[in-house]
Design an enzyme around this catalytic site. Structure first.
Site, PDB file in Angstrom:
ATOM      1  N   GLU A 144       0.846  -1.200   0.000  1.00  0.00           N
ATOM      2  CA  GLU A 144       0.000   0.000   0.000  1.00  0.00           C
ATOM      3  C   GLU A 144       0.882   1.251   0.000  1.00  0.00           C
ATOM      4  O   GLU A 144       0.490   2.298  -0.510  1.00  0.00           O
ATOM      5  CB  GLU A 144      -0.936   0.009   1.224  1.00  0.00           C
ATOM      6  CG  GLU A 144      -2.127   0.919   1.039  1.00  0.00           C
ATOM      7  CD  GLU A 144      -3.239   0.703   2.054  1.00  0.00           C
ATOM      8  OE1 GLU A 144      -4.392   0.500   1.657  1.00  0.00           O
ATOM      9  OE2 GLU A 144      -2.947   0.734   3.263  1.00  0.00           O
ATOM     10  N   HIS A 153       7.172 -27.633   1.871  1.00  0.00           N
ATOM     11  CA  HIS A 153       6.342 -28.744   1.399  1.00  0.00           C
ATOM     12  C   HIS A 153       5.220 -28.226   0.516  1.00  0.00           C
ATOM     13  O   HIS A 153       4.236 -28.904   0.293  1.00  0.00           O
ATOM     14  CB  HIS A 153       5.794 -29.516   2.590  1.00  0.00           C
ATOM     15  CG  HIS A 153       6.904 -30.001   3.466  1.00  0.00           C
ATOM     16  ND1 HIS A 153       7.496 -31.231   3.305  1.00  0.00           N
ATOM     17  CD2 HIS A 153       7.592 -29.377   4.453  1.00  0.00           C
ATOM     18  CE1 HIS A 153       8.477 -31.359   4.179  1.00  0.00           C
ATOM     19  NE2 HIS A 153       8.558 -30.255   4.882  1.00  0.00           N
ATOM     20  N   LYS A 169     -13.753   1.120  -3.800  1.00  0.00           N
ATOM     21  CA  LYS A 169     -14.825   1.517  -2.878  1.00  0.00           C
ATOM     22  C   LYS A 169     -15.931   2.235  -3.643  1.00  0.00           C
ATOM     23  O   LYS A 169     -17.117   1.980  -3.436  1.00  0.00           O
ATOM     24  CB  LYS A 169     -14.282   2.474  -1.805  1.00  0.00           C
ATOM     25  CG  LYS A 169     -13.395   1.817  -0.784  1.00  0.00           C
ATOM     26  CD  LYS A 169     -13.064   2.818   0.313  1.00  0.00           C
ATOM     27  CE  LYS A 169     -11.836   2.396   1.089  1.00  0.00           C
ATOM     28  NZ  LYS A 169     -11.333   3.422   1.971  1.00  0.00           N
TER      29      LYS A 169
END
Ligand SMILES: O=P(O)(O)OC[C@H]1O[C@H](O)[C@H](O)[C@@H](O)[C@@H]1O
Length: 528
Positions: free
Chosen positions: A317, A346, A450
């Site tokens: 950000e 793994h 938004k």
């Protein structure tokens, strides 16, 4: 390089902070002396920028704000008018926490608060989550839970867990802006859950926000400020992080002390003696100053599991920006992901070793295996030796295959070292941002998503109005037209599909595999 040369390079570039017991090794990053030379003027400017920022300059020009997270751990360097606020805030947090622990501040229904429910998102969640995971004692005075989303099922999961203890749960609502929808929704959902049980929500709630902006929580148990000059992603050492940490029994003063010591170390205007500058150099070298390689963060310690997620926001950000400070389009960034070692050996380490070479690794190594004694799982070998061996082995295996890595080593996971780690990366991000000439302290891009979401919710209301006023099933094109969204048929379809899946009265007719052929109607009986 042969092993002897590498050993020499390790020693040449090793940084060690004696008091913090922290090592930084960037020897396995392949950068040349000539790059270091060429970056010296940029570093000189970065150190100057940082100095100006710490003196209270407007380091976030777009938002015309000071950037003061460094003052939180050393109020003496804060502008005079802010120093008092910082000290008083910390004192009032401590006083509040003491009273909660004693039971002087308690819920109306219980002798003591037993749990914390922390509601917030992004910078108002990631720090507290990381610190709780890293440092929570085995038997904390209050157990912490987080809601950091507007996912109804996620909210239900936490509320079910707390159902019988809601009356002794302290809800902390955290939002710097006071207007983040996810946080607001979660707060209203939690308030509803309290009301369902006949409990007074406000008697259980604390707000951390710009005072008075969270109107719906006025009259709560306590309010702590979120200072305008502290960015969300650097707010762990403010009320945001310190309140829940202290309530959990974590030593907040030690967290601050670790960060303060690291701040002193990363203020040194000399590349080789400044660990944050060394990190910034390594990032620059890895990605050509353009973020061309991703940062894979691998702590070999379960307690540090959330460090990569925390860094993801701090780094991405801050650095992911379209424009530089001169207004040029640059599309900067530095992608961060990771989980933990040796677990990931793994899983995705296969690709790191043999696949696409588009990354560098940051190993976080912890020297102390555990506080108690260890059994031998093989002659002369403990589980911790395995963990250490896996880290060293992976570092070798990657380097052999031209994959670079940084190693940060700390003595143990405690409040001081976690504070120091946070401060180290906060500063590295700031210095790197100067090197690449971007504003690390704003986030203009997050607004786009938004706004688009808000527009969708407006469209949803319109569609429902249209549907409720028509008897016949409507084709999607017709619905879109009537809702003044003729060019947004796909949005209309997605909204209808979601409403239809949630007993909201909307019914879709036709072949679901052919969305273009569907019709929709409203059936009141199918809602609720
Ligand atoms: O603390 P708040 O104002 O609720 O903000 C929460 C988060 O959401 C915003 O969209 C920003 O992208 C984040 O930087 C911020 O931390």
């Amino acid at each position: 390089m042969n092993p002897q040369e590498l050993w020499q390079r390790y020693q040449d570039w090793l940084y060690f902070h004696k008091d913090l017991g922290l090592y930084l090794d960037i020897s396995r990053m392949r950068f040349s002396e000539s790059l270091v030379e060429s970056l010296k003027p940029k570093f000189a400017r970065a150190f100057k920028d940082m100095d100006a920022l710490e003196r209270g300059g407007i380091a976030n020009p777009d938002e015309n704000r000071m950037v003061g997270h460094y003052w939180l751990r050393n109020p003496d360097i804060a502008p005079l008018e802010l120093k008092k606020q910082i000290i008083e805030n910390l004192d009032s947090i401590e006083e509040f926490v003491k009273k909660v622990h004693e039971g002087t501040i308690r819920s109306p229904e219980a002798q003591k608060f037993t749990d914390i429910l922390s509601i917030g998102i992004g910078g108002s969640a990631l720090g507290p989550e990381f610190v709780a995971e890293a440092l929570s004692p085995d038997k904390p005075p209050l157990r912490v839970h987080f809601i950091d989303n507007t996912d109804p099922a996620g909210i239900d999961r936490i509320l079910k867990r707390l159902h019988d203890r809601l009356n002794s749960t302290l809800v902390i609502v955290i939002s710097k802006s006071g207007g983040t929808p996810e946080t607001r929704n979660a707060m209203l959902e939690v308030k509803h859950a309290y009301e369902q049980q006949g409990l007074n929500f406000l008697a259980h709630a604390v707000a951390i926000s710009k005072i008075s902006e969270l109107e719906r929580i006025e009259g709560c148990l306590a309010e702590f400020p979120m200072f305008d000059w502290v960015g969300g992603r650097t707010s762990e050492m403010s009320s945001v992080g310190l309140l829940s940490a202290s309530l959990m029994g974590i030593d907040a003063r030690a967290l601050l002390a670790g960060a303060k010591e690291m701040d002193i170390a990363t203020r040194v205007p000399d590349l080789k003696r400044n660990p944050a500058a060394l990190l910034a150099l390594a990032w620059y070298a890895a990605g050509n100053g353009k973020g061309e390689k991703d940062m894979v963060v691998l702590p070999y310690k379960d307690a540090l599991l959330l460090f990569s997620r925390y860094l993801q926001q701090l780094v991405m950000e801050s650095l992911g920006k379209a424009k530089d400070l001169d207004g040029n389009t640059v599309h900067q960034g530095l992608a961060v992901y990771g989980n933990k070692g040796s677990t990931d050996q793994h899983a995705f380490v296969q690709q790191l070793r043999d696949g696409l070479a588009n990354f560098f690794v940051t190993f976080i190594e912890v020297l102390e295996d555990r506080t108690g004694p260890s059994i031998e799982v093989k002659p002369e070998v403990t589980s911790g030796d395995f963990l250490s061996g896996f880290l060293q082995g992976t570092r070798h295996a990657l380097y052999e295959n031209s994959r670079d890595s940084i190693t940060v080593t700390i003595a143990r996971v405690d409040a001081r070292s976690v504070g120091a780690l946070i401060a180290l990366y906060e500063r590295a991000v700031g210095l790197y941002a100067s090197l690449i000439n971007i504003n690390a302290y704003h986030q203009p891009g997050v607004e786009a998503g938004k706004k688009a979401a808000e527009a969708l919710l407006v469209l949803q209301r319109k569609i429902l109005t249209v549907l409720k006023n028509t008897d016949q099933p409507q084709k999607l094109e017709a619905l879109a037209q009537k809702a003044d969204a003729g060019d947004r048929i796909e949005d209309v379809y997605k909204i209808l599909r979601h409403l239809a899946a949630n007993r909201r009265g909307v019914e879709l007719h036709g072949d679901l595999a052919k969305p273009g052929s569907l019709t929709a109607s409203f059936n009141r009986a199918a809602s609720g």
